[in-house]
Scaffold this motif. Structure first.
Motif, PDB file in Angstrom:
ATOM      1  N   UNK A 218       0.863  -1.182   0.000  1.00  0.00           N
ATOM      2  CA  UNK A 218       0.000   0.000   0.000  1.00  0.00           C
ATOM      3  C   UNK A 218       0.902   1.236   0.000  1.00  0.00           C
ATOM      4  N   UNK A 219       0.824   2.031  -1.060  1.00  0.00           N
ATOM      5  CA  UNK A 219       1.705   3.190  -1.203  1.00  0.00           C
ATOM      6  C   UNK A 219       0.889   4.423  -1.559  1.00  0.00           C
ATOM      7  N   UNK A 220       0.415   5.170  -0.563  1.00  0.00           N
ATOM      8  CA  UNK A 220      -0.387   6.366  -0.840  1.00  0.00           C
ATOM      9  C   UNK A 220       0.483   7.486  -1.388  1.00  0.00           C
ATOM     10  N   UNK A 221      -0.068   8.331  -2.256  1.00  0.00           N
ATOM     11  CA  UNK A 221       0.672   9.516  -2.674  1.00  0.00           C
ATOM     12  C   UNK A 221       0.862  10.461  -1.497  1.00  0.00           C
ATOM     13  N   UNK A 222       1.875  11.297  -1.580  1.00  0.00           N
ATOM     14  CA  UNK A 222       2.178  12.208  -0.483  1.00  0.00           C
ATOM     15  C   UNK A 222       0.961  13.063  -0.132  1.00  0.00           C
ATOM     16  N   UNK A 223       0.664  13.134   1.160  1.00  0.00           N
ATOM     17  CA  UNK A 223      -0.439  13.957   1.637  1.00  0.00           C
ATOM     18  C   UNK A 223      -1.780  13.259   1.689  1.00  0.00           C
ATOM     19  N   UNK A 224      -1.892  12.069   1.096  1.00  0.00           N
ATOM     20  CA  UNK A 224      -3.168  11.347   1.090  1.00  0.00           C
ATOM     21  C   UNK A 224      -3.306  10.489   2.339  1.00  0.00           C
ATOM     22  N   UNK A 225      -4.543  10.265   2.735  1.00  0.00           N
ATOM     23  CA  UNK A 225      -4.848   9.347   3.824  1.00  0.00           C
ATOM     24  C   UNK A 225      -5.093   7.948   3.282  1.00  0.00           C
ATOM     25  N   UNK A 226      -4.616   6.938   4.001  1.00  0.00           N
ATOM     26  CA  UNK A 226      -5.064   5.571   3.782  1.00  0.00           C
ATOM     27  C   UNK A 226      -6.183   5.321   4.789  1.00  0.00           C
ATOM     28  N   UNK A 227      -7.314   4.849   4.315  1.00  0.00           N
ATOM     29  CA  UNK A 227      -8.463   4.597   5.186  1.00  0.00           C
ATOM     30  C   UNK A 227      -8.845   3.127   5.050  1.00  0.00           C
ATOM     31  N   UNK A 228      -9.002   2.455   6.182  1.00  0.00           N
ATOM     32  CA  UNK A 228      -9.429   1.052   6.108  1.00  0.00           C
ATOM     33  C   UNK A 228     -10.583   0.770   7.070  1.00  0.00           C
TER      34      UNK A 228
END
Length: 311
Positions: A218-228
Motif C-alpha cells: 500500500x503506497x499512498x501519494x504524499x499527503x493522502x490518507x489511507x483509510x481502512x
C-alpha cells in the motif's frame, strides 16, 4: 511485491458520486485512499517533528508516562508490548495514544480516561489536540459518504460517534536488529474500530492481504490518507464492508537501519453504542451473523485482551 491498485479519491468530489466510489473501493480492498481531506499540512508537519522528539526521549522518561492497567488507552506503551491476535511474537513497535477530552461530568468518563501529556516536548498538547480534532472531522465526513453508500441518511453515524472513544496513535518502529527472530514491525491483523485514517509513513512496509490471498503493498501519494475498515464496521454491516488483514513488514538491506513512524487515527463508536446489524445488510443469502447484543466498549475490552494490552 505487487502494488494494491487502490484508487485515490477526493473528499471534495461531487457528493452524488463519492459514496459509490468509496463503497466500491472498500468492498474491493477494505481500503481507500483519500486526498483533499482537510487536515492542515503545516499541522501535520509539526506533528511529525514532535513525534520524533517524543520517541527520542530516554526510555526511562517515556516509561513514566506508561499507565498500567489501562490497556494503552492513554500515554506511552513500551516496545514489544502489543501482539497481533493469534500471533506468538510481539510487534516491533512502541506507541503513544491521544484520546478525546470529555466534558466534565460525562457519563462516558469511566471508559475514557484523561489524556497524559509529555512535559518534555513543548507544544505537544496543543498540536495533537488540534490534530485529533481535524482527524475527527475528516473521519465524520468519510463516514457520511459510507452511510449514503449503505442506503442510510448522510448523518446516520453522527450520534453513534458523538464523544466516541477514538484514539490517535503515534507509532515508532525502531531500526530492526538481527535479534528480532520471527517478529515483525506489526503482525498480520485487523483493526478493532469503525474506520482507521492513516497518515502516510515515511518508510515503506504497509501491506494488505487480497481476497486471493496475496500480500499487496500500500503506497499512498504524499499527503493522502489511507483509510481502512475496522472490525466494528464489518460487524455492523454484516461483512458487507470487510475488515481487511494487513501488516507492516520488516525492511531489508540498508533500510533496516532506519526508524519508521506512522500516525493512525482509530475512529471509534461511543462506548455505550449497542451493536445491531443494519437491516439492509441482512438477506436470505446473507443472514445476520451477529444476533447477540453487545456494547462498543464490551467489544473493545474483549479485543484488547486478545492483543495483549489488557490482562
Amino acid at each position: 511485491m505487487d502494488l494494491a491498485e487502490i484508487p485515490v479519491l477526493s473528499l471534495v468530489d461531487d457528493r452524488a458520486v463519492l459514496p459509490a466510489r468509496i463503497g466500491e473501493s472498500f468492498r474491493t480492498f477494505g481500503f481507500a485512499m483519500i486526498r483533499d481531506h482537510g487536515i492542515d499540512l503545516a499541522l501535520i508537519d509539526r506533528a511529525w517533528a514532535l513525534t520524533r522528539e517524543l520517541f527520542d526521549l530516554p526510555e526511562d522518561t517515556k516509561r513514566r508516562y506508561f499507565v498500567p492497567g489501562q490497556g494503552g488507552a492513554r500515554g506511552y506503551t513500551p516496545f514489544r508490548t502489543e501482539v497481533a491476535k493469534g500471533a506468538t511474537e510481539k510487534d516491533l513497535k512502541e506507541f503513544w495514544h491521544v484520546g478525546r477530552d470529555l466534558p466534565a461530568g460525562s457519563p462516558l468518563a469511566a471508559s475514557m480516561p484523561p489524556n497524559v501529556w509529555p512535559e518534555e516536548v513543548p507544544g505537544f498538547r496543543e498540536t495533537f489536540t488540534e490534530l485529533y480534532a481535524q482527524f475527527d472531522a475528516a473521519g465524520a465526513r468519510i463516514l457520511s459518504a459510507i452511510a449514503v453508500d449503505l442506503g442510510l441518511q448522510a448523518d446516520w453515524f453522527d450520534p453513534a460517534i458523538e464523544d466516541g472513544n477514538s484514539v490517535l496513535r503515534l507509532l515508532h518502529y525502531p531500526p530492526v536488529s538481527e535479534g528480532a527472530g520471527g517478529a515483525i514491525r506489526a503482525g498480520a491483523h485487523e483493526d478493532i474500530n469503525l474506520i482507521t485514517l492513516l497518515l502516510g509513513a515515511q518508510e515503506a512496509g504497509l501491506e494488505l492481504l487480497s481476497k486471493e490471498g496475496r500480500w499487496l503493498s500500500v503506497a499512498p501519494p504524499e499527503g493522502a490518507l489511507v483509510v481502512n475498515i475496522g472490525d466494528m464496521l464489518q460487524r455492523l454491516t454484516n461483512h458487507v464492508l470487510p475488515s481487511t488483514t494487513h501488516r507492516v513488514r520488516n525492511p531489508s538491506g540498508a533500510r533496516a537501519g532506519h526508524s519508521r513512524y506512522s500516525m493512525p487515527f482509530f475512529l471509534h463508536l461511543r462506548s455505550d453504542f449497542r451493536f445491531a446489524t443494519l437491516p439492509q445488510c441482512i438477506s436470505e443469502t446473507q443472514p445476520d451473523r451477529y444476533p447477540e447484543s453487545i456494547t462498543a466498549d464490551d467489544y473493545l475490552q474483549e479485543r484488547l485482551r486478545e492483543i495483549g494490552l489488557k490482562a
